[in-house]
Design an enzyme around this catalytic site. Structure first.
Site, short mmCIF file in Angstrom:
data_model
loop_
_atom_site.label_atom_id
_atom_site.label_comp_id
_atom_site.label_asym_id
_atom_site.label_seq_id
_atom_site.Cartn_x
_atom_site.Cartn_y
_atom_site.Cartn_z
N PHE A 141 84.32 49.46 31.76
CA PHE A 141 85.44 49.23 30.86
C PHE A 141 85.58 47.72 30.67
O PHE A 141 86.01 47.01 31.57
CB PHE A 141 86.76 49.80 31.38
CG PHE A 141 87.89 49.59 30.41
CD1 PHE A 141 88.03 50.41 29.31
CD2 PHE A 141 88.77 48.53 30.58
CE1 PHE A 141 89.05 50.19 28.38
CE2 PHE A 141 89.79 48.31 29.66
CZ PHE A 141 89.93 49.14 28.56
N ASP A 226 82.40 40.35 34.95
CA ASP A 226 83.70 40.60 34.34
C ASP A 226 84.71 40.81 35.47
O ASP A 226 84.82 41.89 36.03
CB ASP A 226 83.61 41.84 33.44
CG ASP A 226 84.95 42.16 32.76
OD1 ASP A 226 85.99 41.61 33.19
OD2 ASP A 226 84.96 42.97 31.82
N LYS A 255 93.95 38.67 32.41
CA LYS A 255 95.06 39.32 33.09
C LYS A 255 95.87 38.37 33.97
O LYS A 255 96.74 37.67 33.49
CB LYS A 255 94.58 40.54 33.87
CG LYS A 255 94.08 41.67 32.95
CD LYS A 255 93.94 42.96 33.68
CE LYS A 255 93.34 44.06 32.79
NZ LYS A 255 94.20 44.45 31.66
#
Length: 403
Positions: A141, A226, A255
């Site tokens: 994801f 990532d 984030k």
């Protein structure tokens, strides 16, 4: 109708139905706790999918934002501003890198990493024009833009959004043999999550990340990690890659870098890699804006202390010990994770992940499900021991009641 019902109905009427949130409407929050419009308090065990690592309305971060709000918030990259140089230098140092490409959201950083790898492949590695290939892992994801969903294996993310962007090869996560076979002369990068969050907090087999690192060095391929969800303290280290002693060629961050206040993301790499860009070849109006830099600089300062990494490690050990006790007779079939992050597989006979999440909400705990009967736990790193224990008590009670 209650205030909650009114607000949910209004949202449903005027918002594109891209989410299916739990029926709670948050009005305020502090630390690990949120309060809804009816005045009921909830323990947050999701932390904005790790965007709120430092808790809600963290005083240091709020004050950093407030000070900057009174000075300047946006210049665009048409001009320099006085927070930009420090942000780039200090984030690069935190990552052990040299250069930063700042953008806004996590998926924008992934897109920027894809462009960076391709540009590097053509200008440095010498891959023929239009032939660059990036290898990714199944179950990934990395976001939901058109290019990124082109290499997703999630039908919900892909269906009806084609045609898809070419140039990607998908191999099973954790399979070094498949990775080795996928690398070719035209491979410019391997893009991986050191821990796959959306898939249910999947930790790869021991030795997998070092093996990928060795393969990419042998084949002159970039290794891009990532760490949008796994980075910045979540796993008990600054970066999840550190657990296996791996240093990638580039980090993708987001984030928690914005402290739960503003969206901040970045690609962080060497001068050789990020130096391939020339003015005009990439950009972002809000990327690296003064407000974002001010908040991110405070995040970096907080991480330098090591306090939050240590808390995630200690509290994570406590959480995983409790969760291990729920396996088998407690209604949990499997627990995965690292640090203060866990994917909990619930016995399907006791309910779906959504049903468990709703029952926990009724008990004052907020989590979110993924992939059927899996519940994700990612408490803010500032959560107290007693609050964490209480939240896990509620999970145990929900499973006991369902059994």
């Amino acid at each position: 109708m209650t205030a909650t019902e009114d607000l949910i109905a209004a949202a449903d009427a005027h918002s594109a139905p891209t989410y299916s949130p739990l029926p709670v409407v948050v009005a305020s929050a502090e630390g690990a706790w949120m309060t809804d419009v009816e005045g009921r308090r909830y323990l947050d065990l999701l932390a904005g999918y790790s965007a709120l690592n430092f808790g809600h309305t963290n005083r240091r971060l709020v004050e950093a934002a407030r000070r900057q709000l009174e000075r300047v918030t946006l210049t665009s990259r048409a001009f320099h501003h006085d927070r930009y140089a420090a942000f780039c230098a200090e984030l690069a140092e935190l990552c052990g890198m040299e250069m930063v490409l700042p953008v806004n959201t996590g998926v924008e950083a992934v897109e920027s990493a894809v462009k960076t790898a391709r540009k590097w492949g053509y200008r440095v590695k010498g891959v023929p024009a239009g032939m660059a290939k990036i290898v990714v892992a199944g179950g990934n994801f990395h976001g939901r833009t058109t290019t990124v969903i082109s290499f997703s294996t999630d039908p919900e993310a892909r269906a009806d959004f084609g045609p898809y962007t070419p140039g990607f090869e998908i191999v099973p996560y954790g399979d070094l043999t498949a990775m080795r076979s996928a690398l070719s002369e035209n491979t410019v990068a391997v893009l991986l999550e050191p821990v796959q969050g959306e898939s249910g907090v999947i930790v790869p087999p021991a030795g997998y990340l070092p093996g990928v690192r060795e393969l990419t060095r042998e084949r002159n391929v970039l290794f891009i990690a990532d760490e949008v969800q796994s980075g910045l303290g979540r796993t008990g280290r600054t970066f999840a890659c550190e657990h296996e002693g791996v240093e990638p060629d580039a980090y993708v961050l987001g984030k928690a870098l914005g402290g739960g206040i503003v969206p901040v993301s970045a690609v962080v790499s060497s001068a050789e890699v990020l130096g391939v860009f020339r003015p005009g070849e990439h950009g972002s109006t809000f990327g690296g804006n003064p407000l974002a830099c001010a908040v991110a600089l405070e995040v970096i300062a907080m991480l330098r202390s090591g306090e939050f990494q240590a808390r995630a490690a200690a509290l994570g050990e406590r959480m995983h010990r409790r969760l291990a006790g729920l396996r088998g007779t407690g209604g949990v079939t499997a627990v995965r994770g690292r640090g203060l992050w866990a994917g909990v597989d619930v016995d399907p006979r006791l309910g779906t992940g959504r049903e468990v999440s709703e029952r926990l909400m009724d008990r004052g705990v907020l989590v979110k499900d993924t992939h059927g009967s899996t519940v994700r736990l990612a408490p803010p790193l500032v959560i107290g021991e007693q609050d964490l224990d209480w939240g896990l008590d509620q999970l145990a009670a929900v499973l006991e009641d369902a059994g």
